[in-house]
Design an enzyme around this catalytic site. Structure first.
Site, PDB file in Angstrom:
ATOM      1  N   TYR A  76      -7.570 -10.865 -15.243  1.00  0.00           N
ATOM      2  CA  TYR A  76      -7.348 -10.113 -13.999  1.00  0.00           C
ATOM      3  C   TYR A  76      -7.379 -11.051 -12.802  1.00  0.00           C
ATOM      4  CZ  TYR A  76      -8.731  -6.709 -10.291  1.00  0.00           C
ATOM      5  OH  TYR A  76      -8.850  -5.955  -9.141  1.00  0.00           O
ATOM      6  N   HIS A 121      -7.188  -7.752   1.976  1.00  0.00           N
ATOM      7  CA  HIS A 121      -8.645  -7.606   1.960  1.00  0.00           C
ATOM      8  C   HIS A 121      -9.113  -6.930   3.255  1.00  0.00           C
ATOM      9  CE1 HIS A 121     -11.074  -8.983  -1.358  1.00  0.00           C
ATOM     10  NE2 HIS A 121     -12.094  -9.232  -0.578  1.00  0.00           N
ATOM     11  N   MET A 156     -11.823  -0.282  -3.988  1.00  0.00           N
ATOM     12  CA  MET A 156     -10.865   0.539  -3.234  1.00  0.00           C
ATOM     13  C   MET A 156      -9.439   0.334  -3.745  1.00  0.00           C
ATOM     14  SD  MET A 156     -11.691   2.773  -0.902  1.00  0.00           S
ATOM     15  CE  MET A 156     -10.099   2.861  -0.072  1.00  0.00           C
ATOM     16  N   GLY A 157      -9.076  -0.912  -4.047  1.00  0.00           N
ATOM     17  CA  GLY A 157      -7.734  -1.191  -4.555  1.00  0.00           C
ATOM     18  C   GLY A 157      -7.489  -0.485  -5.874  1.00  0.00           C
ATOM     19  N   ARG A 158      -8.490  -0.513  -6.766  1.00  0.00           N
ATOM     20  CA  ARG A 158      -8.344   0.149  -8.061  1.00  0.00           C
ATOM     21  C   ARG A 158      -8.323   1.670  -7.903  1.00  0.00           C
ATOM     22  NH1 ARG A 158     -11.549  -4.377  -9.076  1.00  0.00           N
ATOM     23  NH2 ARG A 158     -13.525  -3.265  -8.844  1.00  0.00           N
TER      24      ARG A 158
END
Length: 344
Positions: A220, A179, A188-190
Site C-alpha cells: 500500500y 493531506h 478519511m481517505g479510505r
C-alpha cells in the site's frame, strides 16, 4: 464541468481489474439479500474499523474493538478507544454524506477525529510531511493551497464521467497527496473511497477492503510512493483495484452458506458455538481441546476471531483480555444461533 483532471494512465491491468471487479460485484449483488444480514454487516464493519485504525498504529485487537462497540469495558489507551467509537459513528453515518461536498467532508472529519485533535473538521493550518520511520517520503502542499486543491478535487469528483472504480481510487490517492487535515488523513481517505463506491453500488458499503490493505500494508505504501514518483496515480489505482478484488473474493466465499441463521457460522465457528453451548464458559485451552486443535494461531484465526467479530461469543473479562482467568461464553445472539444450529 470541473477543469481539473488528475493525471492517470489507463493500463491493461486497470481495465482487466475493472472487468473482473464488475463481474464479482454482479455475483455479490445476486447474493446480497441472503448474505447481507445485520450480523454480517456489523462483522464486516468491525473488521473495517479495526483494520483502518490498525494501519494508523491503533493497537486494539479485533476482540477489544468488538467489546468497545458492544459497550463493554476494555483495558486500553483512552485515545485508542475513542478512535474506535468515532470511527464506528462515522461509518454508520456514511449514507448522510455527499461525496463531492466540502461541508460533508469537514463534518465527517469532525466526527471521526472529535476529541482526538483540536482542529477536527478544519483543513490544516501548518505544513506537514509524511514519514516512514525517520525518512521523509512525502511533503504535502503548503496549507495556503489546501482549500483550493480540495475544492478542485471535489469539483472533479462531482463532475467526472470516469468509471466509479477508477474515480474512487484516484480520489483516495489525490486526497492522500494533498493531506488536507492535521491528522486522520489515511482513515478519511479510505472512508471517502468507501462512500464513493457505496453510492455506486450499495453492496460495497460494508466491504472490508481495509482488512486487505492492512494485510498488504507495505505494498500500500509502496504504491503511494510509486505514484508520487510518477506524478500520477496509476500505480496506486492498480494496487487499490486488486485490493478491492481480493475483498470481493473473500465476501463471495460466504456463498456456500444457505441458511441465513448461519451466514456468519463457518464450520469452525459452529464447532466453537456447540462446545460452549454444551459446556458453558471455557478457557481458551479447554476450548481448543473441545474442538480438537493444538495450534493456537489457527484456533484464533479460524474460530475465535470470527465468532467474536460476529458478536456470537464474548470474553468474561473484556477489561483484561490476557487475564489468566479469561474465559469465553456465548452472547445472547450466540445462544440463539447455537440452539438453531443444533436443531437444524
Amino acid at each position: 464541468m470541473s477543469r481539473y483532471q488528475p493525471p492517470l494512465t489507463l493500463t491493461t491491468r486497470i481495465l482487466a481489474l475493472i472487468a473482473e471487479i464488475s463481474e464479482q460485484i454482479g455475483q455479490l449483488t445476486a447474493l446480497d439479500e441472503r448474505l447481507q444480514t445485520p450480523q454480517l454487516r456489523r462483522s464486516n464493519r468491525i473488521r473495517t474499523i479495526h483494520a483502518s485504525l490498525a494501519i494508523e498504529n491503533n493497537t486494539l485487537s479485533i476482540e477489544q474493538v468488538t467489546a468497545v462497540l458492544a459497550g463493554r469495558r476494555v483495558l486500553g489507551l483512552p485515545r485508542e478507544i475513542q478512535e474506535v467509537r468515532n470511527a464506528f459513528a462515522t461509518y454508520e453515518a456514511l449514507a448522510e454524506w455527499r461525496s463531492s461536498s466540502r461541508a460533508d467532508l469537514l463534518r465527517a472529519h469532525e466526527l471521526l477525529m472529535g476529541g482526538l485533535i483540536d482542529d477536527c473538521g478544519q483543513f490544516r493550518r501548518a505544513g506537514v510531511g509524511i514519514y516512514r520511520g525517520e525518512k521523509l517520503v512525502h511533503m504535502a502542499p503548503p496549507p495556503s493551497r489546501v482549500a483550493h486543491l480540495m475544492d478542485d478535487l471535489l469539483a472533479w469528483l462531482g463532475d467526472s464521467d470516469w468509471h466509479p472504480l477508477i474515480v474512487s481510487c484516484v480520489f483516495q490517492y489525490e486526497f492522500e497527496f494533498i493531506h488536507p487535515f492535521a491528522d486522520g488523513n489515511g482513515r478519511m481517505g479510505r472512508l471517502w473511497q468507501t462512500l464513493i463506491l457505496s453510492q455506486w453500488r450499495s453492496v460495497l458499503a460494508y466491504l472490508p477492503v481495509e482488512a486487505v490493505i492492512r494485510e498488504q500494508q507495505d505494498a500500500y505504501y509502496a504504491a503511494l510512493s510509486a505514484a508520487d514518483h510518477l506524478a500520477e496515480s496509476t500505480p496506486f489505482v492498480e494496487f487499490m483495484l486488486q485490493a478491492l478484488s481480493v475483498a470481493l473474493k473473500e465476501a463471495a466465499a460466504t456463498e456456500s452458506v444457505t441458511d441465513p441463521v448461519t451466514d456468519l457460522v463457518t464450520d469452525p465457528v459452529g464447532k466453537l458455538l456447540a462446545a460452549l453451548h454444551v459446556n458453558g464458559p471455557l478457557k481458551i485451552s479447554d476450548l481448543m481441546a473441545e474442538v480438537g486443535l493444538v495450534h493456537k494461531a489457527t484456533f484464533r484465526a479460524n474460530y475465535l476471531k470470527p465468532a467474536l467479530a460476529a458478536d456470537l461469543i464474548e470474553m468474561t473479562h473484556p477489561e483484561s483480555p490476557s487475564s489468566p482467568a479469561q474465559k469465553y461464553r456465548l452472547t445472547p445472539h450466540g445462544k440463539q444461533t447455537a440452539a438453531r444450529l443444533k436443531s437444524a
